[in-house]
Design an enzyme around this catalytic site. Structure first.
Site, mmCIF file in Angstrom:
data_model
loop_
_atom_site.group_PDB
_atom_site.id
_atom_site.type_symbol
_atom_site.label_atom_id
_atom_site.label_comp_id
_atom_site.label_asym_id
_atom_site.label_seq_id
_atom_site.Cartn_x
_atom_site.Cartn_y
_atom_site.Cartn_z
ATOM 1 C CG ASP A 71 43.991 -0.194 -19.890
ATOM 2 O OD1 ASP A 71 43.480 -1.377 -20.278
ATOM 3 O OD2 ASP A 71 43.407 0.720 -20.517
ATOM 4 N N GLY A 72 47.028 -0.758 -16.318
ATOM 5 C CA GLY A 72 48.314 -0.945 -15.877
ATOM 6 C C GLY A 72 48.941 -2.505 -15.809
ATOM 7 C CG ASN A 145 50.213 3.462 -22.249
ATOM 8 O OD1 ASN A 145 49.606 3.045 -23.207
ATOM 9 N ND2 ASN A 145 49.647 3.957 -21.193
ATOM 10 C CE1 TYR A 188 51.227 13.259 -16.589
ATOM 11 C CE2 TYR A 188 53.358 11.910 -17.133
ATOM 12 C CZ TYR A 188 52.518 13.088 -16.441
ATOM 13 O OH TYR A 188 53.352 14.001 -15.585
ATOM 14 C CB SER A 191 46.399 13.457 -17.843
ATOM 15 O OG SER A 191 45.471 12.457 -17.642
#
Length: 285
Positions: A71-72, A145, A188, A191
C-alpha cells in the site's frame, strides 16, 4: 492494446525477481491484442521487450499502472495517477495490503483476468490540502490516505482548533491530529483509535494523536465542507504537516491548513471477489 507501466519496489522485490516474472508473463500471454510495457530507465536490465523512459515521461501515454510492493508503494504514485485518470493494480509484497489486493502466489491468475478485462475500477476520494500563510497559498498537495498535523521534533504538545465551514468542531491538546479519508481509515487513523470506514464512502475522519484530554473521540465530517486546522496561538508551538507519510510543510501559529475534497478520484483495479470487510477481518484479526 494495453499500455502498462510496471513500477517495482526494490526493497520488497529483492533482485526484482517478481518483477521479471510479471513482465515475462505479460509478454507471453498478451493474446491477439498484446501489451506495451513501460518502465523507468533505471530498470533497463529487466527485459528487452520493455520501453524504458525517463521518470517524467512515464505516465504520458499509458492506460494502467501495475505496482509491485504494498500500500505504501501505491500511495507514492497515487496523486500522479489520479491526475491522469490512470488506474493502479497493486501486487502485494508487503504485510497488510488493503489496496494491493493481488498476492504474489496468485499473480498469474490475476494477470489472466486483467488481460481479459475481467476486472472493475473502484474509485476512492482524495483530499486537497493548502497551507495558507499571510492570506496567500504557500503549498498545495493531494493525499489519498491522510493529512497529519503533528508536533515538531523536540516539542511536547500542540494545541489545535478544528473547523468545518467556519464552525469550530473541537480544540485539541495532543501530539497531533489526523484527517483521514475512508481509504486512510485503516492506516494511521485506526492506530490512533479512529473508526474503520468503507473505502468507497466520501467523508473525513478527524482523530487526535495521544490527546491530553479527559474525553476525546474521533469526529466524522462531510467531505463537501471545508476543513480548517489552526494552531492555538496561546501555546506558540510550530508543527509539521505530512501527507500520506511524507513531510510537506512546517507551519506556525498564523498559518492555516485547509482541506477540501480533491477534484481527482484515485482509481483502483479490483480483480478478486473478496470484499473490503473480508480483507479487514483477514488482515487485522
Amino acid at each position: 492494446m494495453k499500455r502498462i507501466a510496471i513500477i517495482p519496489n526494490n526493497s520488497k522485490d529483492i533482485g526484482l525477481v517478481n518483477t521479471k516474472r510479471l513482465v515475462d508473463f505479460l509478454c507471453n500471454n498478451a493474446g491477439n491484442n498484446g501489451v506495451k510495457l513501460y518502465m523507468e530507465e533505471a530498470y533497463r536490465v529487466i527485459a528487452m521487450n520493455v520501453n524504458y523512459v525517463p521518470f517524467a515521461a512515464l505516465y504520458d501515454e499509458i492506460d494502467y499502472v501495475i505496482v509491485l510492493g504494498g500500500d505504501g508503494t501505491i500511495l507514492q504514485r497515487a496523486a500522479e495517477c489520479a491526475r491522469r485518470h490512470i488506474p493502479i493494480l497493486g501486487v502485494n509484497l508487503g504485510k497488510v495490503g488493503f489496496m494491493a489486493e493481488v498476492e504474489i502466489d496468485d499473480i498469474e491468475c490475476a494477470l489472466k483476468k486483467f488481460l481479459a478485462d475481467d476486472f472493475r475500477i473502484e474509485k476512492r476520494m482524495m483530499m486537497k490540502t493548502q497551507i495558507k500563510r499571510n492570506g496567500k497559498i504557500q503549498f498545495s498537495f493531494h493525499a489519498l490516505n491522510d493529512v497529519v498535523v503533528s508536533k515538531a521534533a523536540g516539542e511536547k504538545l500542540i494545541c489545535m482548533r478544528l473547523f468545518t465551514d467556519g464552525e469550530e468542531v473541537n480544540r485539541y491538546m495532543a501530539d497531533g491530529l489526523i484527517i483521514a479519508t475512508p481509504t486512510g481509515s485503516t492506516g494511521y487513523s485506526i492506530s490512533a483509535g479512529g473508526p474503520v470506514v468503507d473505502p468507497c464512502m466520501r467523508l473525513y475522519v478527524a482523530t487526535p494523536i495521544c490527546a491530553h484530554m479527559l474525553s476525546v473521540r474521533s469526529a466524522v465530517l462531510p467531505s463537501n465542507k471545508e476543513i480548517k486546522i489552526n494552531l492555538d496561538g496561546v501555546y506558540g508551538k510550530d508543527a509539521v504537516v505530512t501527507a500520506d507519510g511524507d513531510i510537506q510543510a512546517c507551519i506556525k501559529n498564523t498559518d492555516e491548513v485547509i482541506i477540501t475534497e480533491s477534484e481527482y478520484d484515485f482509481e483502483l483495479v479490483r480483480i478478486g471477489g473478496q470484499s473490503f470487510y473480508d480483507t479487514l477481518i483477514k488482515k487485522l484479526s
